[in-house]
Design a protein around this motif. Structure first.
Motif, PDB file in Angstrom:
ATOM      1  N   ASN A  22       0.848  -1.184   0.000  1.00  0.00           N
ATOM      2  CA  ASN A  22       0.000   0.000   0.000  1.00  0.00           C
ATOM      3  C   ASN A  22       0.886   1.237   0.000  1.00  0.00           C
ATOM      4  OD1 ASN A  22      -2.741  -1.030   0.087  1.00  0.00           O
ATOM      5  ND2 ASN A  22      -2.174  -1.870   2.072  1.00  0.00           N
ATOM      6  N   ALA A  36       3.504   0.438   2.930  1.00  0.00           N
ATOM      7  CA  ALA A  36       3.148  -0.545   3.962  1.00  0.00           C
ATOM      8  C   ALA A  36       2.983  -1.896   3.292  1.00  0.00           C
ATOM      9  CB  ALA A  36       1.865  -0.129   4.676  1.00  0.00           C
ATOM     10  N   THR A  38       2.014  -5.946   3.502  1.00  0.00           N
ATOM     11  CA  THR A  38       1.245  -6.929   4.249  1.00  0.00           C
ATOM     12  C   THR A  38       1.015  -8.147   3.358  1.00  0.00           C
ATOM     13  OG1 THR A  38      -0.753  -7.321   5.544  1.00  0.00           O
ATOM     14  CG2 THR A  38      -0.983  -5.922   3.620  1.00  0.00           C
ATOM     15  N   ASP A  40      -1.784 -10.032   3.765  1.00  0.00           N
ATOM     16  CA  ASP A  40      -3.226 -10.286   3.760  1.00  0.00           C
ATOM     17  C   ASP A  40      -3.953  -8.953   3.690  1.00  0.00           C
ATOM     18  OD1 ASP A  40      -5.840 -11.087   4.163  1.00  0.00           O
ATOM     19  OD2 ASP A  40      -5.468 -12.078   6.063  1.00  0.00           O
ATOM     20  N   ASP A  42      -6.846  -8.176   4.556  1.00  0.00           N
ATOM     21  CA  ASP A  42      -7.682  -7.904   5.721  1.00  0.00           C
ATOM     22  C   ASP A  42      -6.883  -7.746   7.013  1.00  0.00           C
ATOM     23  OD1 ASP A  42      -9.960  -8.091   4.120  1.00  0.00           O
ATOM     24  OD2 ASP A  42     -10.027 -10.267   4.355  1.00  0.00           O
ATOM     25  N   SER A  43      -5.576  -7.849   6.921  1.00  0.00           N
ATOM     26  CA  SER A  43      -4.729  -7.802   8.110  1.00  0.00           C
ATOM     27  C   SER A  43      -4.404  -6.367   8.512  1.00  0.00           C
ATOM     28  CB  SER A  43      -3.422  -8.559   7.849  1.00  0.00           C
ATOM     29  OG  SER A  43      -2.551  -8.435   8.946  1.00  0.00           O
ATOM     30  N   ASP A  44      -4.335  -6.160   9.808  1.00  0.00           N
ATOM     31  CA  ASP A  44      -3.900  -4.864  10.331  1.00  0.00           C
ATOM     32  C   ASP A  44      -2.383  -4.837  10.530  1.00  0.00           C
ATOM     33  OD1 ASP A  44      -6.459  -3.856  10.398  1.00  0.00           O
ATOM     34  OD2 ASP A  44      -6.809  -4.446  12.477  1.00  0.00           O
ATOM     35  N   GLU A  45      -1.745  -6.004  10.420  1.00  0.00           N
ATOM     36  CA  GLU A  45      -0.307  -6.094  10.613  1.00  0.00           C
ATOM     37  C   GLU A  45       0.413  -5.791   9.312  1.00  0.00           C
ATOM     38  OE1 GLU A  45       1.132  -9.596  12.598  1.00  0.00           O
ATOM     39  OE2 GLU A  45      -0.790  -9.853  13.594  1.00  0.00           O
ATOM     40  N   SER A  46       1.288  -4.811   9.362  1.00  0.00           N
ATOM     41  CA  SER A  46       2.070  -4.471   8.180  1.00  0.00           C
ATOM     42  C   SER A  46       3.426  -3.939   8.627  1.00  0.00           C
ATOM     43  CB  SER A  46       1.345  -3.437   7.319  1.00  0.00           C
ATOM     44  OG  SER A  46       1.223  -2.217   8.003  1.00  0.00           O
ATOM     45  N   GLU A  48       5.987  -0.938   7.620  1.00  0.00           N
ATOM     46  CA  GLU A  48       5.976   0.306   6.854  1.00  0.00           C
ATOM     47  C   GLU A  48       7.384   0.848   6.678  1.00  0.00           C
ATOM     48  OE1 GLU A  48       4.191   4.801   7.001  1.00  0.00           O
ATOM     49  OE2 GLU A  48       2.885   3.163   7.595  1.00  0.00           O
TER      50      GLU A  48
END
Length: 135
Positions: A22, A36, A38, A40, A42-46, A48
């Protein structure tokens, strides 16, 4: 402006999961692009990274960068890939993404803030507040 691009982690496993990169560009911070990564959508884990906009633009044309971030294009015009080597002290990651999607995003950033006009868009008050808050 934000854009999600498909990316692939190169050389880790033959079955590395696809990644999403992203990219975010803010005219108030015109010299950089936030990337960023990731695995997945839908994941909030990334993870950056903040990468110089000029480095990304230059890397679309040929090898660019030193140190922690290096970028270069490969392939024939029209079906090029962009390689991004992230090399912090904690490890190394080599990513591959479609160059044409990167180029389209970078052209959008230049339409918002032309290259060479960044100084007129910088938010120095926000930058100073950020630097003082880190103390």
């Amino acid at each position: 402006m934000i854009q999600g691009l498909p990316a692939k982690l190169v050389g880790v496993h033959a079955t590395s999961p696809p990644m999403i990169m992203n990219l975010r560009y803010e005219p108030s911070d015109p010299y950089v692009v936030h990337a960023a990564f990731t695995t997945d959508a839908d994941s909030d884990e990334s993870v950056e990274w903040i990468i110089g906009r000029d480095l990304l633009i230059d890397g679309l044309e040929g090898p660019a960068g030193e140190g922690d971030v290096r970028i270069w294009p490969t392939g024939e015009e029209g079906c090029r890939d962009l390689y991004i080597l992230l090399n912090p002290p904690s490890g190394t990651a080599l990513l591959k993404a479609p160059a044409h999607e990167f180029k389209a995003f970078m052209q959008e950033t230049e339409a918002v803030v032309p290259r060479g006009a960044e100084l007129g868009h910088s938010d120095f008050d926000r930058l100073l507040a950020h630097l003082l808050a880190e103390r």
